[in-house]
Write a protein that holds these residues in place. Structure first.
Motif, PDB file in Angstrom:
ATOM      1  N   THR A 242      38.280 -13.766   3.060  1.00  0.00           N
ATOM      2  CA  THR A 242      37.855 -12.916   1.939  1.00  0.00           C
ATOM      3  C   THR A 242      38.127 -11.445   2.223  1.00  0.00           C
ATOM      4  OG1 THR A 242      35.602 -12.883   2.845  1.00  0.00           O
ATOM      5  CG2 THR A 242      36.104 -14.531   1.142  1.00  0.00           C
ATOM      6  N   GLN A 243      38.023 -11.044   3.504  1.00  0.00           N
ATOM      7  CA  GLN A 243      38.327  -9.655   3.866  1.00  0.00           C
ATOM      8  C   GLN A 243      39.826  -9.352   3.693  1.00  0.00           C
ATOM      9  OE1 GLN A 243      36.319 -11.663   5.466  1.00  0.00           O
ATOM     10  NE2 GLN A 243      34.696 -10.614   6.593  1.00  0.00           N
ATOM     11  N   VAL A 244      40.659 -10.369   4.005  1.00  0.00           N
ATOM     12  CA  VAL A 244      42.105 -10.213   3.814  1.00  0.00           C
ATOM     13  C   VAL A 244      42.409  -9.944   2.344  1.00  0.00           C
ATOM     14  CG1 VAL A 244      44.331 -11.400   3.882  1.00  0.00           C
ATOM     15  CG2 VAL A 244      42.756 -11.608   5.805  1.00  0.00           C
ATOM     16  N   ILE A 245      41.832 -10.748   1.472  1.00  0.00           N
ATOM     17  CA  ILE A 245      42.097 -10.594   0.032  1.00  0.00           C
ATOM     18  C   ILE A 245      41.486  -9.298  -0.489  1.00  0.00           C
ATOM     19  CG2 ILE A 245      41.752 -11.621  -2.241  1.00  0.00           C
ATOM     20  CD1 ILE A 245      43.769 -13.046  -0.380  1.00  0.00           C
ATOM     21  N   ASP A 246      40.308  -8.929   0.040  1.00  0.00           N
ATOM     22  CA  ASP A 246      39.687  -7.668  -0.378  1.00  0.00           C
ATOM     23  C   ASP A 246      40.597  -6.479  -0.049  1.00  0.00           C
ATOM     24  OD1 ASP A 246      37.353  -5.949  -1.209  1.00  0.00           O
ATOM     25  OD2 ASP A 246      37.533  -5.333   0.879  1.00  0.00           O
ATOM     26  N   LEU A 247      41.162  -6.472   1.152  1.00  0.00           N
ATOM     27  CA  LEU A 247      42.047  -5.377   1.533  1.00  0.00           C
ATOM     28  C   LEU A 247      43.327  -5.399   0.706  1.00  0.00           C
ATOM     29  CD1 LEU A 247      42.632  -2.987   3.354  1.00  0.00           C
ATOM     30  CD2 LEU A 247      43.521  -4.568   5.069  1.00  0.00           C
ATOM     31  N   LYS A 248      43.823  -6.583   0.440  1.00  0.00           N
ATOM     32  CA  LYS A 248      45.026  -6.704  -0.406  1.00  0.00           C
ATOM     33  C   LYS A 248      44.758  -6.143  -1.800  1.00  0.00           C
ATOM     34  CE  LYS A 248      48.594 -10.096  -1.587  1.00  0.00           C
ATOM     35  NZ  LYS A 248      48.717  -9.780  -3.005  1.00  0.00           N
ATOM     36  N   ASN A 249      43.581  -6.428  -2.343  1.00  0.00           N
ATOM     37  CA  ASN A 249      43.229  -5.903  -3.668  1.00  0.00           C
ATOM     38  C   ASN A 249      43.037  -4.390  -3.644  1.00  0.00           C
ATOM     39  OD1 ASN A 249      43.333  -8.347  -5.013  1.00  0.00           O
ATOM     40  ND2 ASN A 249      41.190  -8.842  -4.590  1.00  0.00           N
ATOM     41  N   ARG A 250      42.411  -3.889  -2.575  1.00  0.00           N
ATOM     42  CA  ARG A 250      42.200  -2.441  -2.480  1.00  0.00           C
ATOM     43  C   ARG A 250      43.524  -1.684  -2.348  1.00  0.00           C
ATOM     44  NH1 ARG A 250      39.016  -0.980   2.116  1.00  0.00           N
ATOM     45  NH2 ARG A 250      38.905  -3.138   2.845  1.00  0.00           N
ATOM     46  N   ASN A 251      44.527  -2.368  -1.845  1.00  0.00           N
ATOM     47  CA  ASN A 251      45.838  -1.731  -1.736  1.00  0.00           C
ATOM     48  C   ASN A 251      46.397  -1.344  -3.102  1.00  0.00           C
ATOM     49  OD1 ASN A 251      48.398  -1.062  -0.204  1.00  0.00           O
ATOM     50  ND2 ASN A 251      49.176  -2.642  -1.585  1.00  0.00           N
ATOM     51  N   ILE A 252      45.984  -2.067  -4.136  1.00  0.00           N
ATOM     52  CA  ILE A 252      46.454  -1.747  -5.489  1.00  0.00           C
ATOM     53  C   ILE A 252      46.030  -0.331  -5.869  1.00  0.00           C
ATOM     54  CG2 ILE A 252      46.304  -2.370  -7.928  1.00  0.00           C
ATOM     55  CD1 ILE A 252      45.791  -5.261  -7.035  1.00  0.00           C
ATOM     56  N   GLU A 253      44.801   0.045  -5.511  1.00  0.00           N
ATOM     57  CA  GLU A 253      44.284   1.369  -5.852  1.00  0.00           C
ATOM     58  C   GLU A 253      44.636   2.412  -4.790  1.00  0.00           C
ATOM     59  OE1 GLU A 253      40.119   1.054  -6.445  1.00  0.00           O
ATOM     60  OE2 GLU A 253      40.268  -0.396  -8.080  1.00  0.00           O
ATOM     61  N   MET A 254      44.525   2.021  -3.509  1.00  0.00           N
ATOM     62  CA  MET A 254      44.682   2.997  -2.434  1.00  0.00           C
ATOM     63  C   MET A 254      46.135   3.163  -1.980  1.00  0.00           C
ATOM     64  SD  MET A 254      41.401   1.727  -0.190  1.00  0.00           S
ATOM     65  CE  MET A 254      41.737   2.919   1.127  1.00  0.00           C
ATOM     66  N   ASN A 255      46.969   2.145  -2.259  1.00  0.00           N
ATOM     67  CA  ASN A 255      48.379   2.198  -1.888  1.00  0.00           C
ATOM     68  C   ASN A 255      48.572   2.446  -0.385  1.00  0.00           C
ATOM     69  OD1 ASN A 255      51.062   1.944  -2.771  1.00  0.00           O
ATOM     70  ND2 ASN A 255      51.371   4.153  -2.683  1.00  0.00           N
TER      71      ASN A 255
END
Length: 456
Positions: A327-340
């Motif tokens: 879940t942490q992997v997917i959370d970071l992947k999703n945050r990459n959308i905003e934080m790039n």
């Protein structure tokens, strides 16, 4: 139609072949270190239409008796060959070059031979005719060119640009005063502005291949970046290809897959390969960077991924990062959308254990690949308990209450155990895993390599 130019024994180049598919209508950028042969290649292409190119632009004695440049087309016509002539101490040909071939390509060289650096007296002889036509308002507004220039430089400073057709040529100028008809001719604009106007002219003429050496040299970084966007659009609009060389990282970074190539010398043979931005950034400038990121659950899975691709040639430079928990992997992947933080989302792959397949939190998540086993430690644990063919025969003492903890303990103990006269390695374990699911491992590896390579 494909156009191929081959240089043999020219200057320091023993052999160089470049092929351009003129049906693609695309950008081709060639980067490379100084003196690798980029400008020599550009001169060679120009020589097809202007046969004294090397006499005018290159140092003497760059040819010898073995020198030749061959131009080939895949439409059935005979190749055109320039070979060494002792009478001109250069290369020459006795073949007739058809006018359609001469008009197929236009080339812009760098300082001091490029058109953009030799224009200040270009239109002096036309000034009287221009002045007469401008005085009576006999001119038009080139709206498309204005959009082209304003898009690259920003603002609206080219809104007063006008054009006049004299003979078969278009000439451009900027009206500074509508009443007095005070104007600035195109040859008195900056070298970058003049270059872009002439580049636009070549697009309008639908010259099939436009070649520019050091395209960045008269443009600032912002203009370079915006120029690439416009070139991509204009190549499609006018059915034209543009090949250029550059040293600009700002420009190189904007290029897409299939547009960027790197020239490198292997002894005296120069080869041009499709390469990634970060490969070129690292080789040419020593800067470190990554094109692709693989995010995964734990260090064991990270090691396994690196093991699978370690002997493969991957186009993109990549980094595998273990995060800790699916879940942490997917959370970071999703945050990459905003934080790039890792760049564009399609450049980030999540690799999870097989026991995560079908989990609700993965709905609508792209770029996720699953291990063909529940997880690596558990698969080894099952094999140890269930398979009489488990190769590491020595009984192993391990600890832990749950199967999960016992699996991790077994994995650690294996790495401390002697087998066949030596310590068991990660490679031994990972190689054995393949026997547990050959098709699954093959598919998993192919998914990784697909992500790390340009599509064929």
């Amino acid at each position: 139609m494909k156009f191929t130019v081959t240089l043999k024994e020219v200057q320091h180049i023993s052999n160089l072949t470049v092929e351009v598919d003129l049906t693609k209508n695309k950008i081709i950028c060639i980067a490379g270190k100084n003196s690798v042969g980029k400008t020599t290649l550009v001169r060679a292409i120009r020589n097809l239409s202007i046969n004294n190119t090397f006499q005018e632009t290159a140092a003497p004695y760059i040819f010898n008796r073995d020198s030749s440049i061959t131009y080939s087309f895949d439409d059935g016509r005979e190749p055109i060959v320039f070979s060494y002539s002792k009478f001109v101490n250069s290369i020459d040909t006795k073949q007739n070059i058809p006018s359609d071939i001469r008009g197929l390509i236009t080339v812009e060289l760098p300082i001091p031979h490029g058109e953009r650096f030799n224009h200040f007296q270009r239109l002096a002889g036309m000034d009287e005719q221009l002045r007469a036509r401008i005085s009576v308002g006999d001119y038009n507004t080139p709206n498309d060119l204005i959009i082209f220039l304003n898009s690259i430089y920003g603002g609206n400073r080219f809104d007063s640009l006008k054009e006049i057709l004299i003979g078969r040529e278009l000439y451009y100028f900027i009206i500074k005063d509508d009443e007095q008809r005070y104007y600035i001719r195109e040859d008195y604009l900056s070298s970058g502005e003049y270059f872009l106007i002439n580049l636009y002219k070549q697009f309008r003429k639908r010259t099939k291949l436009i070649v520019v050496d050091e395209i960045d040299i008269s443009l600032d970084a912002s203009a370079q970046v915006k120029l690439v966007e416009m070139l991509r659009e204009y190549c499609q609009r006018y059915q034209v290809n543009i090949l250029f060389t550059t040293h600009s990282l700002a420009l190189i970074k904007t290029l897409l897959e299939g547009e960027l190539y790197y020239a490198e010398a292997e002894e005296l043979e120069v080869k041009i390969f499709q390469r990634s931005y970060n490969y070129i950034k690292s080789i040419m400038y020593g800067f470190k960077g990554w094109d692709r990121y693989i995010l995964t659950e734990d260090e064991c899975l990270q090691d396994y991924i690196e093991y699978l691709v370690s002997n493969e040639t991957c186009f993109y430079k990549f980094q595998v990062i273990y995060i800790g928990g699916a879940t942490q992997v997917i959370d970071l992947k999703n945050r990459n959308i905003e934080m790039n933080c890792f760049g564009e989302q399609q450049h980030v792959l999540a690799v999870l254990d097989g026991d995560q397949v079908g989990k609700g939190y993965l709905s609508d998540i792209d770029n996720v690949v699953f291990l063909p086993f529940d997880n690596i430690e558990m698969e080894i644990f099952r094999a140890y308990n269930e398979s009489p063919e488990f190769p590491f025969l020595k009984p192993i003492e391990f600890h832990g209450g749950s199967d999960s903890k016992r699996a991790k303990s077994l994995f650690k103990m294996l790495l401390r155990t002697q087998y066949d006269g030596r310590n068991i390695t990660f490679g031994d374990i990972y190689s054995y895993l393949e026997t547990r699911s050959e098709d699954g491992v093959r598919l998993f590896k192919n998914e990784l390599l697909t992500f790390l390579n340009v599509p064929k």
